[in-house]
Write a protein that holds these residues in place. Sequence first.
Motif, PDB file in Angstrom:
ATOM      1  N   SER A  45      57.664-107.444 -10.358  1.00  0.00           N
ATOM      2  CA  SER A  45      57.872-106.393 -11.354  1.00  0.00           C
ATOM      3  C   SER A  45      56.822-105.293 -11.206  1.00  0.00           C
ATOM      4  O   SER A  45      57.144-104.099 -11.240  1.00  0.00           O
ATOM      5  CB  SER A  45      57.808-106.990 -12.755  1.00  0.00           C
ATOM      6  N   ALA A  46      55.571-105.696 -11.028  1.00  0.00           N
ATOM      7  CA  ALA A  46      54.499-104.711 -10.851  1.00  0.00           C
ATOM      8  C   ALA A  46      54.719-103.902  -9.575  1.00  0.00           C
ATOM      9  O   ALA A  46      54.505-102.686  -9.557  1.00  0.00           O
ATOM     10  CB  ALA A  46      53.142-105.411 -10.804  1.00  0.00           C
ATOM     11  N   ALA A  47      55.162-104.567  -8.507  1.00  0.00           N
ATOM     12  CA  ALA A  47      55.414-103.858  -7.247  1.00  0.00           C
ATOM     13  C   ALA A  47      56.549-102.852  -7.415  1.00  0.00           C
ATOM     14  O   ALA A  47      56.473-101.725  -6.897  1.00  0.00           O
ATOM     15  CB  ALA A  47      55.746-104.853  -6.141  1.00  0.00           C
ATOM     16  N   GLN A  48      57.584-103.221  -8.147  1.00  0.00           N
ATOM     17  CA  GLN A  48      58.686-102.287  -8.391  1.00  0.00           C
ATOM     18  C   GLN A  48      58.208-101.085  -9.202  1.00  0.00           C
ATOM     19  O   GLN A  48      58.584 -99.944  -8.917  1.00  0.00           O
ATOM     20  CB  GLN A  48      59.833-102.990  -9.122  1.00  0.00           C
ATOM     21  N   GLN A  49      57.381-101.335 -10.199  1.00  0.00           N
ATOM     22  CA  GLN A  49      56.855-100.236 -11.007  1.00  0.00           C
ATOM     23  C   GLN A  49      55.976 -99.324 -10.161  1.00  0.00           C
ATOM     24  O   GLN A  49      56.042 -98.088 -10.274  1.00  0.00           O
ATOM     25  CB  GLN A  49      56.084-100.779 -12.203  1.00  0.00           C
ATOM     26  N   ASN A  51      56.203 -98.894  -6.928  1.00  0.00           N
ATOM     27  CA  ASN A  51      57.097 -98.153  -6.029  1.00  0.00           C
ATOM     28  C   ASN A  51      57.749 -96.975  -6.750  1.00  0.00           C
ATOM     29  O   ASN A  51      57.868 -95.886  -6.185  1.00  0.00           O
ATOM     30  CB  ASN A  51      58.174 -99.072  -5.447  1.00  0.00           C
ATOM     31  N   ALA A  52      58.174 -97.199  -7.985  1.00  0.00           N
ATOM     32  CA  ALA A  52      58.778 -96.116  -8.767  1.00  0.00           C
ATOM     33  C   ALA A  52      57.765 -94.996  -9.001  1.00  0.00           C
ATOM     34  O   ALA A  52      58.112 -93.805  -8.924  1.00  0.00           O
ATOM     35  CB  ALA A  52      59.299 -96.661 -10.093  1.00  0.00           C
ATOM     36  N   LEU A  53      56.512 -95.360  -9.248  1.00  0.00           N
ATOM     37  CA  LEU A  53      55.468 -94.343  -9.456  1.00  0.00           C
ATOM     38  C   LEU A  53      55.181 -93.587  -8.166  1.00  0.00           C
ATOM     39  O   LEU A  53      54.951 -92.370  -8.189  1.00  0.00           O
ATOM     40  CB  LEU A  53      54.198 -94.997 -10.002  1.00  0.00           C
ATOM     41  N   THR A  54      55.209 -94.292  -7.032  1.00  0.00           N
ATOM     42  CA  THR A  54      55.000 -93.622  -5.747  1.00  0.00           C
ATOM     43  C   THR A  54      56.136 -92.640  -5.485  1.00  0.00           C
ATOM     44  O   THR A  54      55.907 -91.512  -5.022  1.00  0.00           O
ATOM     45  CB  THR A  54      54.902 -94.653  -4.605  1.00  0.00           C
ATOM     46  N   THR A  55      57.371 -93.045  -5.793  1.00  0.00           N
ATOM     47  CA  THR A  55      58.523 -92.152  -5.633  1.00  0.00           C
ATOM     48  C   THR A  55      58.362 -90.924  -6.523  1.00  0.00           C
ATOM     49  O   THR A  55      58.602 -89.792  -6.088  1.00  0.00           O
ATOM     50  CB  THR A  55      59.824 -92.900  -5.972  1.00  0.00           C
ATOM     51  N   ILE A 125      50.779 -89.891 -13.662  1.00  0.00           N
ATOM     52  CA  ILE A 125      51.221 -90.948 -12.740  1.00  0.00           C
ATOM     53  C   ILE A 125      50.090 -91.924 -12.477  1.00  0.00           C
ATOM     54  O   ILE A 125      50.295 -93.143 -12.473  1.00  0.00           O
ATOM     55  CB  ILE A 125      51.751 -90.326 -11.426  1.00  0.00           C
ATOM     56  N   GLU A 126      48.876 -91.431 -12.280  1.00  0.00           N
ATOM     57  CA  GLU A 126      47.734 -92.313 -12.029  1.00  0.00           C
ATOM     58  C   GLU A 126      47.446 -93.182 -13.248  1.00  0.00           C
ATOM     59  O   GLU A 126      47.112 -94.363 -13.111  1.00  0.00           O
ATOM     60  CB  GLU A 126      46.494 -91.498 -11.647  1.00  0.00           C
ATOM     61  N   GLN A 127      47.603 -92.626 -14.442  1.00  0.00           N
ATOM     62  CA  GLN A 127      47.407 -93.416 -15.660  1.00  0.00           C
ATOM     63  C   GLN A 127      48.450 -94.520 -15.743  1.00  0.00           C
ATOM     64  O   GLN A 127      48.144 -95.652 -16.132  1.00  0.00           O
ATOM     65  CB  GLN A 127      47.468 -92.524 -16.910  1.00  0.00           C
ATOM     66  N   GLU A 128      49.672 -94.211 -15.373  1.00  0.00           N
ATOM     67  CA  GLU A 128      50.725 -95.232 -15.354  1.00  0.00           C
ATOM     68  C   GLU A 128      50.397 -96.335 -14.353  1.00  0.00           C
ATOM     69  O   GLU A 128      50.643 -97.504 -14.605  1.00  0.00           O
ATOM     70  CB  GLU A 128      52.082 -94.607 -15.017  1.00  0.00           C
ATOM     71  N   ARG A 129      49.839 -95.961 -13.189  1.00  0.00           N
ATOM     72  CA  ARG A 129      49.425 -96.968 -12.201  1.00  0.00           C
ATOM     73  C   ARG A 129      48.382 -97.918 -12.808  1.00  0.00           C
ATOM     74  O   ARG A 129      48.447 -99.124 -12.644  1.00  0.00           O
ATOM     75  CB  ARG A 129      48.827 -96.302 -10.965  1.00  0.00           C
ATOM     76  N   LYS A 130      47.411 -97.350 -13.515  1.00  0.00           N
ATOM     77  CA  LYS A 130      46.387 -98.170 -14.163  1.00  0.00           C
ATOM     78  C   LYS A 130      47.018 -99.085 -15.207  1.00  0.00           C
ATOM     79  O   LYS A 130      46.641-100.255 -15.313  1.00  0.00           O
ATOM     80  CB  LYS A 130      45.327 -97.282 -14.819  1.00  0.00           C
ATOM     81  N   ARG A 133      48.642-102.024 -13.517  1.00  0.00           N
ATOM     82  CA  ARG A 133      47.645-103.010 -13.064  1.00  0.00           C
ATOM     83  C   ARG A 133      47.080-103.800 -14.247  1.00  0.00           C
ATOM     84  O   ARG A 133      46.917-105.022 -14.165  1.00  0.00           O
ATOM     85  CB  ARG A 133      46.527-102.310 -12.292  1.00  0.00           C
ATOM     86  N   LEU A 134      46.775-103.125 -15.345  1.00  0.00           N
ATOM     87  CA  LEU A 134      46.250-103.813 -16.527  1.00  0.00           C
ATOM     88  C   LEU A 134      47.288-104.774 -17.108  1.00  0.00           C
ATOM     89  O   LEU A 134      46.951-105.891 -17.501  1.00  0.00           O
ATOM     90  CB  LEU A 134      45.827-102.806 -17.596  1.00  0.00           C
ATOM     91  N   SER A 135      48.525-104.342 -17.140  1.00  0.00           N
ATOM     92  CA  SER A 135      49.591-105.201 -17.642  1.00  0.00           C
ATOM     93  C   SER A 135      49.714-106.460 -16.795  1.00  0.00           C
ATOM     94  O   SER A 135      49.912-107.555 -17.311  1.00  0.00           O
ATOM     95  CB  SER A 135      50.909-104.434 -17.643  1.00  0.00           C
ATOM     96  N   GLN A 136      49.562-106.298 -15.493  1.00  0.00           N
ATOM     97  CA  GLN A 136      49.630-107.449 -14.597  1.00  0.00           C
ATOM     98  C   GLN A 136      48.451-108.392 -14.843  1.00  0.00           C
ATOM     99  O   GLN A 136      48.612-109.609 -14.870  1.00  0.00           O
ATOM    100  CB  GLN A 136      49.643-106.975 -13.147  1.00  0.00           C
ATOM    101  N   ILE A 137      47.274-107.831 -15.063  1.00  0.00           N
ATOM    102  CA  ILE A 137      46.096-108.659 -15.332  1.00  0.00           C
ATOM    103  C   ILE A 137      46.242-109.384 -16.665  1.00  0.00           C
ATOM    104  O   ILE A 137      45.998-110.584 -16.767  1.00  0.00           O
ATOM    105  CB  ILE A 137      44.809-107.805 -15.314  1.00  0.00           C
ATOM    106  N   TYR A 138      46.667-108.656 -17.705  1.00  0.00           N
ATOM    107  CA  TYR A 138      46.804-109.266 -19.029  1.00  0.00           C
ATOM    108  C   TYR A 138      47.932-110.285 -19.074  1.00  0.00           C
ATOM    109  O   TYR A 138      47.916-111.188 -19.899  1.00  0.00           O
ATOM    110  CB  TYR A 138      47.032-108.206 -20.098  1.00  0.00           C
ATOM    111  N   GLY A 139      48.906-110.155 -18.186  1.00  0.00           N
ATOM    112  CA  GLY A 139      50.043-111.064 -18.180  1.00  0.00           C
ATOM    113  C   GLY A 139      49.811-112.348 -17.405  1.00  0.00           C
ATOM    114  O   GLY A 139      50.671-113.213 -17.362  1.00  0.00           O
TER     115      GLY A 139
END
Length: 190
Positions: A45-49, A51-55, A125-130, A133-139
Amino acid sequence: MTDWNMIGSMATQAVSAYGDYSTSKIQYRMDQAAREHKKIMGAMSAAQQQNALTTAEVQTRDAGIRALRSIELQSLHTKSEATVNAAAAGVTGNSVDSSLQNLRRSALNANAARKASLISKFQGIEQERKNVRLSQIYGRDVSVSIPPNPTTALLGLGKSMLETWDQNQPEGMKLSDRLNTATDTLFKRK
């Protein structure tokens, strides 16, 4: 004389303890598999998010480049048109230079606004990336999972078998009676 009820009860306890231990091992493996599945799904899920941010970042960069080209083309077109109109009208000098300077200033202001907009979008976009990452850590699952221990199962089985043995012994011959007598003797109780 052999007490078949007591032996049957102890055998049932042994089979039950083995079944409980086997079940707890299976449950532990299932819990571990579920945790691993959750971890993999979270990473996907984090990788998909990401990728969407990179797009979105690439699309924003492309839109910024197209906007810059549009500003440059519009500026060249407007400058050429103003120069042709001034020549057709026979106007020369400071007024033409001033008009051309105003057109350049307008193009520079449009480009500055384009850059400010791009910077704001990239920061978002950079804030969304952070946040991803935080969501992945907290999860992450940080709960402790202890595998079943055969020693604990054997100790529990031993205790229940001793209790069954003790219940089937005559008064005075029970282990609890013997322990109380030994304790009394040891500590000289009266």
